[in-house]
Design an enzyme around this catalytic site. Structure first.
Site, PDB file in Angstrom:
ATOM      1  N   GLY A  41      38.751  32.244  38.585  1.00 19.46           N
ATOM      2  CA  GLY A  41      39.662  31.871  37.493  1.00 19.46           C
ATOM      3  C   GLY A  41      40.533  33.036  37.057  1.00 19.46           C
ATOM      4  O   GLY A  41      40.716  33.988  37.794  1.00 19.46           O
ATOM      5  N   GLY A  46      48.892  35.943  42.781  1.00 19.71           N
ATOM      6  CA  GLY A  46      48.184  36.198  44.039  1.00 19.71           C
ATOM      7  C   GLY A  46      47.335  34.995  44.435  1.00 19.71           C
ATOM      8  O   GLY A  46      47.376  34.529  45.578  1.00 19.71           O
ATOM      9  N   HIS A  47      46.578  34.455  43.457  1.00 18.86           N
ATOM     10  CA  HIS A  47      45.767  33.259  43.744  1.00 18.86           C
ATOM     11  C   HIS A  47      46.673  32.095  44.150  1.00 18.86           C
ATOM     12  O   HIS A  47      46.362  31.348  45.080  1.00 18.86           O
ATOM     13  CB  HIS A  47      45.005  32.803  42.490  1.00 18.86           C
ATOM     14  CG  HIS A  47      43.953  33.747  42.005  1.00 18.86           C
ATOM     15  ND1 HIS A  47      44.028  34.372  40.789  1.00 18.86           N
ATOM     16  CD2 HIS A  47      42.789  34.152  42.573  1.00 18.86           C
ATOM     17  CE1 HIS A  47      42.945  35.117  40.621  1.00 18.86           C
ATOM     18  NE2 HIS A  47      42.181  35.003  41.679  1.00 18.86           N
ATOM     19  N   GLN A  71      27.171  38.369  41.292  1.00 18.03           N
ATOM     20  CA  GLN A  71      27.927  39.450  41.929  1.00 18.03           C
ATOM     21  C   GLN A  71      28.345  40.543  40.948  1.00 18.03           C
ATOM     22  O   GLN A  71      29.020  41.491  41.322  1.00 18.03           O
ATOM     23  CB  GLN A  71      29.133  38.898  42.684  1.00 18.03           C
ATOM     24  CG  GLN A  71      30.277  38.399  41.816  1.00 18.03           C
ATOM     25  CD  GLN A  71      31.350  37.738  42.657  1.00 18.03           C
ATOM     26  OE1 GLN A  71      31.183  36.618  43.138  1.00 18.03           O
ATOM     27  NE2 GLN A  71      32.465  38.420  42.861  1.00 18.03           N
ATOM     28  N   LYS A 161      43.275  42.320  48.920  1.00 21.37           N
ATOM     29  CA  LYS A 161      42.976  43.370  47.934  1.00 21.37           C
ATOM     30  C   LYS A 161      41.480  43.701  48.006  1.00 21.37           C
ATOM     31  O   LYS A 161      41.085  44.846  47.941  1.00 21.37           O
ATOM     32  CB  LYS A 161      43.354  42.927  46.518  1.00 21.37           C
ATOM     33  CG  LYS A 161      43.022  44.020  45.490  1.00 21.37           C
ATOM     34  CD  LYS A 161      43.603  43.743  44.149  1.00 21.37           C
ATOM     35  CE  LYS A 161      42.827  42.703  43.390  1.00 21.37           C
ATOM     36  NZ  LYS A 161      41.489  43.168  42.958  1.00 21.37           N
ATOM     37  N   ASP A 162      40.674  42.641  48.152  1.00 24.95           N
ATOM     38  CA  ASP A 162      39.235  42.822  48.317  1.00 24.95           C
ATOM     39  C   ASP A 162      38.937  42.848  49.815  1.00 24.95           C
ATOM     40  O   ASP A 162      38.280  41.944  50.350  1.00 24.95           O
ATOM     41  CB  ASP A 162      38.483  41.683  47.624  1.00 24.95           C
ATOM     42  CG  ASP A 162      38.765  41.673  46.135  1.00 24.95           C
ATOM     43  OD1 ASP A 162      38.302  42.578  45.448  1.00 24.95           O
ATOM     44  OD2 ASP A 162      39.487  40.767  45.671  1.00 24.95           O
ATOM     45  N   SER A 197      45.496  41.353  39.692  1.00 23.12           N
ATOM     46  CA  SER A 197      44.061  41.179  39.501  1.00 23.12           C
ATOM     47  C   SER A 197      43.846  40.516  38.148  1.00 23.12           C
ATOM     48  O   SER A 197      44.613  40.757  37.201  1.00 23.12           O
ATOM     49  CB  SER A 197      43.391  42.551  39.500  1.00 23.12           C
ATOM     50  OG  SER A 197      42.117  42.458  38.919  1.00 23.12           O
TER      51      SER A 197
HETATM   52  O1  PAF Z   1      37.193  37.404  44.988  1.00 17.68           O
HETATM   53  C1  PAF Z   1      36.667  36.698  44.102  1.00 17.68           C
HETATM   54  O2  PAF Z   1      37.326  36.243  43.163  1.00 17.68           O
HETATM   55  C2  PAF Z   1      35.171  36.398  44.186  1.00 17.68           C
HETATM   56  O3  PAF Z   1      34.476  37.477  44.702  1.00 17.68           O
HETATM   57  C3  PAF Z   1      34.872  35.105  44.965  1.00 17.68           C
HETATM   58  C4  PAF Z   1      35.275  35.222  46.406  1.00 17.68           C
HETATM   59  C5  PAF Z   1      35.579  33.926  44.320  1.00 17.68           C
HETATM   60  C6  PAF Z   1      33.368  34.827  44.931  1.00 17.68           C
HETATM   61  O4  PAF Z   1      32.900  34.671  43.639  1.00 17.68           O
END
Ligand code: PAF
Length: 292
Positions: A41, A46-47, A71, A161-162, A197
């Site tokens: 969310g 970017g999303h 996480q 980015k990740d 981000s």
């Molecule tokens: O990159 C993210 O936003 C999170 O690590 C993901 C891939 C949605 C997993 O919770």
């Protein structure tokens, strides 16, 4: 590719996996492709660009919005993570009303057992994010695997980015024999170069402006790496941050793209990438650049 048109003003949000699985079944039986964008969310451009790509390449697109507790190694980061479902839904519907949104509860995902599975990512997890955020990638592996099992996408889209996360997800998918193609997508940047981000929302206007130094530093490392060793570039980055009062360097590393092992000696046939994590007022920002 003709995306499926639901002829609705907006799709209902799915809060539970049972209804979602039932809904997606008919597309699976018709052999349609399901593109999937996992998110936590606080959506930004970017999303939305990942969703756009999925819409172009698949019959159906699913987006999940779930702040995954397993996480987060820092409880403060988890509690402060922005939760903006209403605005997120508006942004998705403004892009395309045929996108299917899955916004589960923690219970719907973890069924009373909020723990991570332990994965062997063959060393990809040992440096950079993995080193500084213990348990983070087991949490990411756990949630992405579970979401893949629920949604059964044919294609899944992740931002570069990740980059370490992207490699970890590819490894998990391959080792778990999940039939989904993982697609890495370019980083979206604000006009000053700051990588987009969800955490940028927590920066003050000044910090957000000053944070352009992160990308500028990466661009300079790309130049320096043409003539200098990884060690020399590391040292230069450290001096930049010693002089900077706003941003604290957590790590800078130059690593090989496939193995993510740090570069000791440059090899002609390898592709390298610079990775950086910095703190400003307890807000953690990461970025990366290809050094090719
Ligand atoms: O990159 C993210 O936003 C999170 O690590 C993901 C891939 C949605 C997993 O919770």
């Amino acid at each position: 590719m003709f995306a499926f048109n639901f002829n609705k003003t907006a799709m209902p949000i799915f809060y539970g996996k049972v209804a979602l699985i039932t809904f997606l079944k008919s597309f699976k039986t018709q052999n349609m492709t399901i593109g999937y964008v996992p998110t936590m969310g606080a959506l930004h451009q970017g999303h939305l660009s990942l969703m756009q790509q999925s819409l172009q390449e698949n019959h159906v697109t699913v987006v999940s919005i779930f702040v995954n507790p397993t996480q987060f190694n820092n409880p403060d980061d988890l509690s402060k993570y922005p939760r903006t479902l209403e605005q997120d839904t508006e942004k998705i519907n403004a892009l395309n009303t045929d996108i299917i949104i899955y916004a589960p509860s923690v219970e719907d995902i973890y069924e009373g057992n909020v723990t991570s599975q332990t994965f062997n990512f063959e060393g990809l997890e040992n440096q950079m994010e993995g080193k500084f955020r213990p348990g983070h990638f087991n949490g990411v592996g756990t949630i992405v695997k579970r979401l893949f099992e629920i949604i059964t996408p044919t294609h899944a889209y992740f931002g570069e980015k990740d980059f370490q996360q992207l490699q970890i997800v590819k490894k998990m998918t391959q080792k778990s024999l999940l039939p989904v193609t993982i697609i890495g997508c370019p980083i979206f940047r604000e006009s000053n170069g700051l990588a987009m981000s969800s955490r940028n929302e927590r920066l003050s206007l000044n910090q957000r402006e000053e944070a352009s130094m992160i990308y500028k530093t990466l661009l300079r490392t790309k130049d320096l790496f043409k003539t200098q060793t990884a060690n020399e570039v590391n040292q230069w980055v450290e001096t930049v941050f010693v002089k900077n009062d706003t941003f604290e360097l957590e790590y800078f590393a130059i690593a090989e793209e496939e193995t993510l092992l740090t570069c000791e000696e440059k090899m002609e046939d390898k592709n390298y990438r610079a990775f950086i994590a910095v703190f400003v007022n307890n807000i953690r920002l990461i970025d990366t650049i290809s050094l090719k």
